[in-house]
Design a protein around this motif. Structure first.
Motif, mmCIF file in Angstrom:
data_model
loop_
_atom_site.group_PDB
_atom_site.id
_atom_site.type_symbol
_atom_site.label_atom_id
_atom_site.label_comp_id
_atom_site.label_asym_id
_atom_site.label_seq_id
_atom_site.Cartn_x
_atom_site.Cartn_y
_atom_site.Cartn_z
ATOM 1 N N GLY A 131 -38.307 -37.353 30.665
ATOM 2 C CA GLY A 131 -37.476 -37.721 31.804
ATOM 3 C C GLY A 131 -36.649 -38.958 31.535
ATOM 4 O O GLY A 131 -35.459 -39.021 31.894
ATOM 5 N N SER A 132 -37.255 -39.968 30.903
ATOM 6 C CA SER A 132 -36.502 -41.185 30.562
ATOM 7 C C SER A 132 -35.380 -40.879 29.592
ATOM 8 O O SER A 132 -34.256 -41.393 29.732
ATOM 9 C CB SER A 132 -37.447 -42.238 29.972
ATOM 10 O OG SER A 132 -38.363 -42.701 30.936
ATOM 11 N N LEU A 133 -35.674 -40.026 28.592
ATOM 12 C CA LEU A 133 -34.637 -39.654 27.629
ATOM 13 C C LEU A 133 -33.500 -38.919 28.324
ATOM 14 O O LEU A 133 -32.318 -39.147 28.014
ATOM 15 C CB LEU A 133 -35.228 -38.786 26.524
ATOM 16 C CG LEU A 133 -34.233 -38.303 25.456
ATOM 17 C CD1 LEU A 133 -33.638 -39.484 24.694
ATOM 18 C CD2 LEU A 133 -34.899 -37.323 24.494
ATOM 19 N N MET A 134 -33.842 -38.059 29.264
ATOM 20 C CA MET A 134 -32.810 -37.310 29.984
ATOM 21 C C MET A 134 -31.913 -38.261 30.778
ATOM 22 O O MET A 134 -30.683 -38.100 30.803
ATOM 23 C CB MET A 134 -33.480 -36.292 30.913
ATOM 24 C CG MET A 134 -32.541 -35.290 31.540
ATOM 25 S SD MET A 134 -33.479 -33.913 32.229
ATOM 26 C CE MET A 134 -32.241 -33.222 33.332
ATOM 27 N N VAL A 135 -32.501 -39.284 31.407
ATOM 28 C CA VAL A 135 -31.712 -40.281 32.126
ATOM 29 C C VAL A 135 -30.785 -41.013 31.156
ATOM 30 O O VAL A 135 -29.593 -41.208 31.430
ATOM 31 C CB VAL A 135 -32.636 -41.275 32.853
ATOM 32 C CG1 VAL A 135 -31.837 -42.460 33.394
ATOM 33 C CG2 VAL A 135 -33.371 -40.581 33.995
ATOM 34 N N ILE A 136 -31.320 -41.413 30.010
ATOM 35 C CA ILE A 136 -30.532 -42.143 29.003
ATOM 36 C C ILE A 136 -29.335 -41.310 28.539
ATOM 37 O O ILE A 136 -28.199 -41.803 28.458
ATOM 38 C CB ILE A 136 -31.421 -42.527 27.809
ATOM 39 C CG1 ILE A 136 -32.469 -43.560 28.232
ATOM 40 C CG2 ILE A 136 -30.586 -43.040 26.643
ATOM 41 C CD1 ILE A 136 -33.572 -43.767 27.210
ATOM 42 N N ILE A 137 -29.584 -40.034 28.228
ATOM 43 C CA ILE A 137 -28.521 -39.184 27.675
ATOM 44 C C ILE A 137 -27.478 -38.853 28.738
ATOM 45 O O ILE A 137 -26.263 -38.833 28.452
ATOM 46 C CB ILE A 137 -29.124 -37.894 27.081
ATOM 47 C CG1 ILE A 137 -30.037 -38.232 25.894
ATOM 48 C CG2 ILE A 137 -28.022 -36.944 26.649
ATOM 49 C CD1 ILE A 137 -29.345 -38.938 24.751
ATOM 50 N N LEU A 138 -27.896 -38.611 29.975
ATOM 51 C CA LEU A 138 -26.926 -38.317 31.031
ATOM 52 C C LEU A 138 -26.014 -39.513 31.283
ATOM 53 O O LEU A 138 -24.799 -39.359 31.468
ATOM 54 C CB LEU A 138 -27.653 -37.910 32.316
ATOM 55 C CG LEU A 138 -28.278 -36.510 32.317
ATOM 56 C CD1 LEU A 138 -29.138 -36.304 33.558
ATOM 57 C CD2 LEU A 138 -27.202 -35.423 32.244
ATOM 58 N N ILE A 139 -26.598 -40.716 31.282
ATOM 59 C CA ILE A 139 -25.784 -41.921 31.478
ATOM 60 C C ILE A 139 -24.850 -42.128 30.290
ATOM 61 O O ILE A 139 -23.677 -42.494 30.453
ATOM 62 C CB ILE A 139 -26.691 -43.145 31.692
ATOM 63 C CG1 ILE A 139 -27.433 -43.009 33.030
ATOM 64 C CG2 ILE A 139 -25.888 -44.439 31.658
ATOM 65 C CD1 ILE A 139 -28.499 -44.053 33.254
ATOM 66 N N ARG A 140 -25.357 -41.859 29.099
ATOM 67 C CA ARG A 140 -24.520 -41.970 27.905
ATOM 68 C C ARG A 140 -23.352 -40.990 27.968
ATOM 69 O O ARG A 140 -22.229 -41.305 27.551
ATOM 70 C CB ARG A 140 -25.365 -41.702 26.662
ATOM 71 C CG ARG A 140 -24.671 -41.998 25.332
ATOM 72 C CD ARG A 140 -25.640 -41.720 24.184
ATOM 73 N NE ARG A 140 -25.089 -42.160 22.915
ATOM 74 C CZ ARG A 140 -24.278 -41.414 22.148
ATOM 75 N NH1 ARG A 140 -23.920 -40.215 22.557
ATOM 76 N NH2 ARG A 140 -23.826 -41.878 21.000
ATOM 77 N N THR A 141 -23.605 -39.811 28.502
ATOM 78 C CA THR A 141 -22.546 -38.806 28.641
ATOM 79 C C THR A 141 -21.487 -39.266 29.632
ATOM 80 O O THR A 141 -20.284 -39.063 29.417
ATOM 81 C CB THR A 141 -23.151 -37.460 29.097
ATOM 82 O OG1 THR A 141 -24.179 -37.059 28.179
ATOM 83 C CG2 THR A 141 -22.086 -36.377 29.165
ATOM 84 N N VAL A 142 -21.910 -39.898 30.720
ATOM 85 C CA VAL A 142 -20.953 -40.441 31.685
ATOM 86 C C VAL A 142 -20.076 -41.496 31.006
ATOM 87 O O VAL A 142 -18.847 -41.515 31.181
ATOM 88 C CB VAL A 142 -21.676 -41.051 32.898
ATOM 89 C CG1 VAL A 142 -20.690 -41.797 33.794
ATOM 90 C CG2 VAL A 142 -22.378 -39.963 33.708
ATOM 91 N N LYS A 143 -20.684 -42.361 30.233
ATOM 92 C CA LYS A 143 -19.920 -43.422 29.560
ATOM 93 C C LYS A 143 -18.949 -42.837 28.537
ATOM 94 O O LYS A 143 -17.800 -43.297 28.419
ATOM 95 C CB LYS A 143 -20.876 -44.408 28.888
ATOM 96 C CG LYS A 143 -21.669 -45.244 29.885
ATOM 97 C CD LYS A 143 -22.480 -46.321 29.188
ATOM 98 C CE LYS A 143 -23.150 -47.245 30.206
ATOM 99 N NZ LYS A 143 -23.895 -48.334 29.563
ATOM 100 N N TYR A 144 -19.412 -41.827 27.804
ATOM 101 C CA TYR A 144 -18.522 -41.166 26.846
ATOM 102 C C TYR A 144 -17.348 -40.516 27.566
ATOM 103 O O TYR A 144 -16.190 -40.630 27.150
ATOM 104 C CB TYR A 144 -19.294 -40.112 26.047
ATOM 105 C CG TYR A 144 -18.411 -39.199 25.227
ATOM 106 C CD1 TYR A 144 -17.822 -39.645 24.048
ATOM 107 C CD2 TYR A 144 -18.138 -37.900 25.648
ATOM 108 C CE1 TYR A 144 -16.995 -38.821 23.302
ATOM 109 C CE2 TYR A 144 -17.311 -37.068 24.912
ATOM 110 C CZ TYR A 144 -16.743 -37.531 23.737
ATOM 111 O OH TYR A 144 -15.919 -36.714 23.008
ATOM 112 N N ASN A 145 -17.631 -39.864 28.668
ATOM 113 C CA ASN A 145 -16.579 -39.198 29.434
ATOM 114 C C ASN A 145 -15.588 -40.206 29.992
ATOM 115 O O ASN A 145 -14.384 -39.950 30.047
ATOM 116 C CB ASN A 145 -17.195 -38.381 30.567
ATOM 117 C CG ASN A 145 -16.150 -37.669 31.399
ATOM 118 O OD1 ASN A 145 -15.331 -36.927 30.876
ATOM 119 N ND2 ASN A 145 -16.166 -37.908 32.697
#
Length: 731
Positions: free
Chosen positions: A463-477
């Protein structure tokens, strides 16, 4: 039955050869003389070993001559009829006869190249040049059903073989070539526009759609089993007894000459440089065919079409479009686990042609191959359309099998297509709609995440990894794509997860607060551009009536994004604060980023809870007597101790923000072009790009990120506009 004509000479062909050679027989096929179905010519043609190694220009010349004469000879229809008969013999006989198998393969090789040429070079919208009927003067065989067309006959035979005959050493090649033939037969879609209309003509794929449900279920089941079992190409040609009798050069040379040189369907990926099978072409082709079948949509005539007359060029309005039911899509949606017989409301086991699959094996196979964009689309089709499979996925305890490859895809977003990113995000959103999923991903611990390069992640929850990756995706976008739908999808999934967060890691907690800070800075920049920046001393904001429309719209979008992030933080603090001390620490550590928005009319209510938490823990920190400087460990220790006494006093309860996913009303406008893009870019199947109207071809296929419908609207991922909230907090 009479002599066969001399071999036509195209551009200085070789001298005439004996009548029984393949060269001579192919020359007769494309020539002017028409051979009746009952002629022994067809047996000679289909039993002759194909040693032809024609270059591309000779194949083109033969195809052009065949097209010129086919209107009189109807040889395409006749060889398809013979193909159907050969396949029927293979299905009905006990064991697959060698002679029938050879005839079927030869019929496939020959008919495929000419059918593909006809489709690629079609000059009519309804493919009249195929002439898929017999001459009126030719007597129909007694085996013909009165109302059965040649298209229905051949596709019934193809589907019957695929569904009823198991893949074995002897039948592997025929199974694979039948799938290639189906791709060619369905490629008429490439000539149509992105919005299916009632005037579109797809004679062969429509013939597949009218087959009985038992056949459809068998075919869907077999295609999925091929994908799961991934049978390998038999490397040992000696095991191919059917070929050793008729072709001493071996099956691989036969494949190379017949398929690659004559039919132009490359078989060059069966064997790697080491001689070992590198992948399963049969599994990949099965997936290609399945995806095309389940996403096909047939637009049927409506009252609107009748009223406007046959000669109107006016396009059919979307709201008036009516589509016939797709039996393959329905079969996939109703598929059940082979280990579980679902009972109906009366407690009776369901009978009928249901697709029964080993869900466990499908789950594991998908986990292994999710790097392939087509597997992502299959997973989407299963979790979006099949409630039984979705339920199965949600109760698995090893969700990392599916989630880790998808999260890795998001991590490498810069090397993935936008559509692949969208599909992954939609799948995650669908899964996050289930509370048990959101709870279980925080209990599953990952020893490490080797592909994550920014820092070492040891003993991090999924779950923590999923939060990290989703936020990273927002920043990339935010920095690269700037796609509103992608932002919304990521934040919607995080919002669904928020009330169930358990022991979020320090790094994930920091990323969550930094997400608010990043969006806040973007918001402030837009506010400055619109002369609408908040007055920091008293919190008042100044509104201008005449602002640039695009800037104003973007400002409203980022206002909504900030509200969602505040909703996420509120949900964690309201429902799970005692279990998330790292989130409290991250908010305390960066509490200054919230201060400027404390009196903002759109945010102040949500920020009250955050400042209630800050006041509580700040007062506990102030009351703590500490020798020396505060360290991270000491601060966290005080937070952990006081989390136990936290009772939530003064916190306002907000209705939980919950997002759901629904497909758009016309998903075919996205999925039909998308599937064919994947087939053309990820497989050995090729098509003349100058003939493609289904999607733009001026850019490389893998670079296409979106499609444009008839109304000019950009269609991103066939359903991102279908993102709906059960609680409207963004208005």
């Amino acid at each position: 039955m009479g002599g066969v004509p001399s071999t036509p000479r195209w551009g200085g062909a070789a001298e005439m050869r004996p009548a029984e050679t393949a060269e001579y027989l192919i020359g007769a096929l494309v020539g002017e003389k028409s051979y009746p179905l009952a002629s022994d010519y067809w047996q000679k043609l289909l039993e002759s070993p194909l040693h032809l190694r024609w270059p591309a220009h000779r194949v083109l010349q033969a195809s052009q001559l065949f097209a010129q004469n086919n209107c009189k000879t109807r040889h395409l229809a006749k060889i398809l009829v013979h193909l159907a008969w050969c396949l029927q013999e293979c299905v009905s006989a006990s064991g697959v006869p060698s002679a029938a198998l050879v005839r079927a393969l030869n019929a496939l090789y020959i008919s495929s190249v000419f059918l593909k040429y006809f489709i690629e070079n079609a000059k009519s919208d309804h493919f009249e040049e195929l002439h898929l009927s017999l001459d009126e003067n030719e007597a129909k065989p007694t085996s013909f059903s009165k109302d059965q067309t040649i298209e229905q006959l051949v596709m019934h035979s193809v589907l019957s073989f695929l569904g009823k005959v198991d893949v074995s050493t002897n039948t592997y090649l025929l199974h694979h070539e039948l799938l290639n033939f189906m791709l060619i037969a369905m490629s008429t879609q490439l000539l149509s526009g992105p919005s299916p209309g009632p005037d579109d003509s797809h004679p062969l794929i429509d013939a597949m759609m009218v087959q009985e449900s038992s056949f459809v279920s068998l075919v869907v089941s077999k295609l999925l089993l091929n994908y799961i079992r991934r049978p390998n190409f038999p490397i040992d040609s000696s095991s191919y007894s059917i070929f050793s009798e008729v072709n001493q050069t071996g099956v691989l040379q036969r494949v190379g000459s017949a398929a690659a040189n004559f039919v132009l369907l490359p078989f060059n990926l069966f064997v790697g440089s080491t001689g070992e099978a590198t992948r399963s072409p049969l599994a990949e082709n099965s997936l290609n065919v399945l995806l095309i079948l389940i996403h096909y949509r047939k637009c049927i005539e409506t009252d609107y079409v009748k009223d406007r007359g046959d000669h109107s060029s006016e396009p059919l309005p979307k709201e008036d479009a009516c589509f016939s039911e797709n039996p393959y899509c329905k079969a996939l949606e109703n598929a059940q686990d082979i280990e579980f017989d679902r009972l109906d409301v009366e407690g009776n086991v369901q009978n009928g042609p249901l697709v029964r699959l080993p869900f466990a094996s499908l789950f594991d196979t998908l986990g292994l191959y999710l790097a392939d964009e087509r597997s992502i689309l299959l997973l989407y089709s299963m979790v979006q359309g099949n409630s039984a499979f979705l339920e199965y996925v949600l109760v698995r305890t090893d969700l990392d099998t599916l989630l880790m490859p998808m999260l890795e895809t998001l991590y490498n977003a810069s090397r993935r297509t936008s559509n692949q990113i969208y599909m992954v995000l939609i799948i995650l959103l669908i899964l996050s709609q289930d509370s048990s999923f959101n709870a279980s991903i925080h209990k599953l611990m990952l020893p490490n995440v080797p592909w994550y390069q920014e820092r070492l992640l040891h003993q991090t929850s999924l779950g923590s990894l999923m939060v990290i990756i989703l936020i990273r995706t927002v920043k990339y976008n935010l920095s690269k794509l700037r796609d509103v739908y992608l932002h919304t999808n990521c934040l919607a999934t995080l919002a669904n997860m928020a009330p169930h967060v358990h022991r979020l890691s320090a790094y994930a907690s920091q990323r969550l607060v930094s997400l608010f800070d990043m969006l806040a800075r973007k918001y402030n920049k837009l506010a400055e551009m619109s002369n609408n920046k908040m007055h920091m001393p008293n919190g008042e904001s100044k509104e201008e009536d005449n602002l640039p429309e695009d800037t104003t719209a973007e400002l409203h979008i980022y206002t909504d994004f900030l509200r969602i992030v505040l909703e996420i933080l509120n949900a964690i603090l309201t429902y799970t604060l005692p279990r998330n001390p790292e989130v409290v620490y991250a908010i305390m550590h960066r509490q200054e980023v919230f201060q400027p928005f404390r009196n903002h009319p759109r945010f102040n209510e949500l920020l009250e809870n955050i400042f209630t938490v800050l006041d509580f823990f700040n007062s506990r920190m102030d009351a703590q007597k500490m020798d020396g400087e505060w360290s991270v460990e000491k601060v966290l220790q005080v937070i952990v101790i006081n989390c136990r006494s936290w009772r939530g006093e003064g916190m306002k309860m907000f209705t939980q923000l919950r997002f759901t996913y629904e497909q758009e009303s016309h998903p075919e406008e996205f999925f039909i072009p998308y599937v064919w893009q994947l087939v053309l870019s990820c497989s050995s199947f090729s098509f003349n790009p100058n003939s493609i109207n289904l999607f733009p071809v001026d850019l490389p296929l893998e670079k296409q990120d979106s499609f444009v419908g008839e109304d000019g609207q950009k269609l991103q991922s066939g359903g991102l506009n279908g993102l709906e909230q059960q609680v409207d907090v963004l208005a």
